[in-house]
Write an enzyme that holds these catalytic residues in place. Structure first.
Site: not given
Ligand code: ACO
Length: 431
Positions: A308, A366
């Site tokens: 991320h 996700d």
């Protein structure tokens, strides 16, 4: 605007400039370079905006080092545990948790706007049946500006409010209809007696031929997925919405731009890409091969659902999502699903690998959301549309904040030009 309490000194050549600095309520100090070109004749260069604040905001705060995500100051894990999506929508839009009466009124307003103009059905029917639902959503949400003229004047606060409610209310109907269209089933109209998540599940999975009861555990899991994706400060799609709307464009066109950006695999498209990757891996014994590929500099393959831009310790949404995945899979009796087995083992092997530890790569939200959505019966192509339904409130809240900011200017970045300098046109026969 926050008060400037200190300054930063920038020196280059013979020039020295004092730049104002601001201390935010949380996060690193910010150096204001907005007058840099006027005072020093230079630009700053920051592709990907890794060190650049693009706006002042009071909505969401992320501390990537601590793995903290706050909406109006409230931690995401508390909201996911104790609150629900529409209450979080109210919080993001208006800044405070609602009283019982305010919540009731807000839920009433959203619920009464869930139907879409009947003629919009024709838009869906104009697409190919095999169109990706995100492609349909980009088109249909953009088309809303052709249907709701009374909420496109961004200078009118009342029209902005109506547009915000319409977008939040209609997005589940649009996503569900995009899904129904691709599978050739009749579109299911929303029902006012159901909560937001149950209504969405019913519009996706009910058929006229039989009754459909929404399982409350699945509705809760759906609501949690919506809540966990509701906002994430100045990410790519939100910045797209802000940039598009900085020109004064209508809200439906700007949200359509946000949906288009979200679709990319480095952003909202990662949940679909992650599940496709898990399927491609297929069996636990093939995991080392894929981990080796992710580490190979000459192979563009990346572990989808890992890493991320901001979280460099853990993604707090992933923790809640993992717990939710366990609950849903147990309820549905699919704990031994092969995709899930691969996911669990991949997570364990990657976390034990020094490459991922050194680069601070952890599973993101996700990684788990796709597993839950698949278990619920959604095809992978619906994962990103569901993300778009959730993120609409974030886009709309940030858009409203930006439009009501008196210091707002049209977004217009500069560039580091490395192309040709001026040269004369050469006729085609002389080239
Ligand atoms: N697998 C393998 N290596 C990775 C991965 C990954 N998933 N992610 C990053 N790396 C490596 C890069 O190769 C790079 O290595 P290097 O320093 O040797 O060149 C290093 O880690 C840093 O990566 P960057 O791409 O520079 O980091 P950035 O912050 O720009 O990217 C991103 C973040 C786009 C999320 C990236 O981690 C990625 O592509 N992940 C997979 C896609 C994904 O899951 N996206 C979802 C994001 S969450 C969301 O949108 C809700």
């Amino acid at each position: 605007m926050a008060d400037s309490t200190k300054t930063a000194t920038l020196s280059f050549g013979d020039t020295t400039i004092e730049l104002p600095m601001y201390s935010p309520s949380a996060g690193p100090d910010v150096i204001d370079i907005s007058k840099l070109y006027a005072q020093g004749g230079v630009f700053t260069h920051d592709p990907g905006f890794t060190s650049t604040s693009s706006c002042e905001s009071t909505i969401t705060f992320i501390d990537g080092g601590k793995g903290e995500l706050l909406h109006r100051g409230y931690p995401i894990d508390q909201l996911a545990e104790k609150s629900h999506f529409l209450e979080v929508c109210y919080l993001l839009l208006y800044g405070e948790l609602p009283t019982a009466a305010q919540l009731e009124d807000f839920e009433f307003r959203v619920t009464r706007h869930t139907m879409v103009h009947e003629q919009m059905g024709n838009f869906f029917r104009g697409f190919r049946r095999d169109a990706h639902p995100m492609a349909v959503m980009v088109g249909v949400v953009g088309a809303m500006s052709a249907f709701y003229h009374d909420s496109t004047d961004v200078n009118d606060p009342w029209q902005r409010e109506v547009a915000a409610i319409r977008l939040i209310a209609k997005m589940p109907t649009i996503a569900a209809w995009a899904f129904k269209y691709t599978i050739g089933q009749p579109m299911v109209y929303p029902r006012n007696d159901l909560d937001y998540a149950s209504n969405f599940l019913r519009m996706c999975f009910a058929v006229p031929a039989e009754d459909y009861e929404v399982d409350p555990i699945l509705a809760r899991a759906m609501d949690r997925i919506f809540t966990l994706h509701a906002d994430h400060e100045q990410n790519a799609s939100t910045s797209t919405v802000r940039l598009a709307s900085s020109s004064g464009a209508n809200p439906f066109a700007c949200i359509a731009a946000g949906i288009a950006c979200l679709w990319g695999p480095a952003h909202g498209g990662a949940n679909q890409a992650c599940l496709e990757m898990l399927r491609e891996i297929g069996t636990v014994d093939r995991i080392p091969e894929f981990i080796a590929r992710a580490k190979d500099k000459n192979d563009p393959f990346r572990l989808m659902g890992f890493g991320h831009r901001v979280y460099k310790n853990f993604d707090p949404r992933a923790k809640v999502m993992k717990k939710s995945a366990d609950e849903v899979l147990e309820l549905l009796g699919v704990e031994n699903n092969p995709t899930l087995q691969v996911a669990k083992e991949l997570e364990a092997q990657a976390l034990a690998d020094p490459y991922f530890a050194e680069k601070k790569l952890f599973p993101n939200v996700d990684f788990y959301s796709g597993i839950i959505l698949e278990a619920m019966g959604f095809p992978t192509s619906m994962f990103t549309p569901i993300f778009a339904v959730s993120r609409t409130v974030g886009w709309v809240s940030q858009w409203k904040e930006m439009i009501s900011d008196p210091t707002m200017k049209i977004g217009r970045p500069r560039q580091l030009y490395t192309g040709s300098t001026a040269r004369d046109y050469v006729d085609v026969e002389d080239r």
